[in-house]
Scaffold this active site. Structure first.
Site, short mmCIF file in Angstrom:
data_model
loop_
_atom_site.label_atom_id
_atom_site.label_comp_id
_atom_site.label_asym_id
_atom_site.label_seq_id
_atom_site.Cartn_x
_atom_site.Cartn_y
_atom_site.Cartn_z
N LEU A 1 44.06 41.65 44.04
CA LEU A 1 44.32 40.21 44.09
C LEU A 1 43.13 39.47 43.49
O LEU A 1 42.01 39.58 44.00
CB LEU A 1 44.52 39.72 45.53
CG LEU A 1 45.73 40.24 46.31
CD1 LEU A 1 45.53 41.66 46.81
CD2 LEU A 1 45.97 39.32 47.52
N GLY B 1 38.95 36.89 46.22
CA GLY B 1 39.31 38.16 45.58
C GLY B 1 39.37 39.32 46.56
O GLY B 1 38.53 39.44 47.44
N SER B 2 40.35 40.19 46.43
CA SER B 2 40.53 41.25 47.42
C SER B 2 41.47 42.33 46.89
O SER B 2 41.91 42.29 45.75
CB SER B 2 41.07 40.66 48.72
OG SER B 2 42.21 39.87 48.45
N ARG B 3 41.80 43.27 47.77
CA ARG B 3 42.70 44.37 47.43
C ARG B 3 43.52 44.74 48.66
O ARG B 3 43.07 44.61 49.80
CB ARG B 3 41.87 45.57 46.96
CG ARG B 3 42.63 46.88 46.85
CD ARG B 3 41.72 47.95 46.31
NE ARG B 3 42.17 49.29 46.68
CZ ARG B 3 41.56 50.41 46.34
NH1 ARG B 3 40.47 50.36 45.62
NH2 ARG B 3 42.03 51.58 46.72
#
Length: 231
Positions: free
Chosen positions: A85, A172-174
């Site tokens: 993301l 921001g991430s995953r």
């Protein structure tokens, strides 16, 4: 919109107003106004059409599919899909299936770039295991380089529906999704998905839920060199 958007956005607009009043100029307030607009946009929470057909696993997040791989776990092989993301994606997370939350584990950690494979074990993360629709699915919220907080208001024992809003990763991430090896993947690396709306896998037949005590493998699974390959 997520509540955080109003908190950040309105606070910055108030700062802009105070700067305009204190300086008598609209030049100084420009930056907080732009930041307010960004936060209001970032924390958007659009409605989604949730697929209702049985046996479907939907994406828990908006973003880019960066990995589809078979992994080895103490309970046997599983399939894992990783979704990145960026700051431009919706960051509201949704349940991949309908079912009961069997285990929720939050881990403090580092803030490595979410594109780095090592972030799944080193970064701040929240690991959620669900059972429902005859299968067990684990999804992991992973904080990225800019993320500083994972939001997940549910606890073990709660029940959620497929596509239901369940949390948020700020900036921001995953997100990783671990599912039965029998699942037929409907996405590939490079595809873009939408949380709750995009079908990422489907079960052609029901899979019995694991019996006996559950082992907490979701946070330490590794790629099986014999069984698995990245696609």
């Amino acid at each position: 919109m997520v509540r955080d958007g109003y908190i950040y956005g309105l606070s910055l607009l108030m700062v802009a107003g105070l700067l305009a009043w204190a300086t008598g100029s609209w030049i100084w307030p420009i930056l907080p106004v732009l930041l307010a607009v960004f936060f209001l946009w970032f924390f958007r929470d659009p409605e989604r059409a949730i697929p209702s057909e049985p046996g479907l696993i939907v994406s828990p997040a908006d973003g880019l599919v960066t990995e589809t791989v078979t992994i080895s776990t103490p309970d046997g092989p599983r399939k894992r899909i990783s979704i990145f993301l960026s700051v431009f994606d919706v960051h509201v997370n949704r349940a991949p299936i309908a079912g009961e939350l069997r285990d929720v584990q939050y881990h403090k950690g580092q803030y490595m770039n979410a594109m780095n494979p090592a972030c799944a074990e080193r970064n701040e993360r929240n690991v959620v295991t669900m059972r429902g629709e005859g299968i067990e699915v684990t999804f992991k919220q992973i904080a990225g380089l800019l993320a500083r907080r994972i939001v997940f208001p549910f606890k073990a024992g709660d029940r959620v529906e497929r596509g239901q809003r369940v949390g948020l990763i700020k900036f921001g991430s995953r997100t990783d999704v671990v599912m039965p090896a029998e699942a037929e993947l409907q996405v590939k690396v490079g595809d873009r998905v939408k949380g709750g709306a995009s079908v990422i896998a489907m079960m052609t037949a029901g899979v019995a839920e694991p019996s006996g005590p559950r082992r907490l493998w979701a946070d330490s699974a590794s790629v099986d060199p014999d069984e698995g390959e990245a696609r």
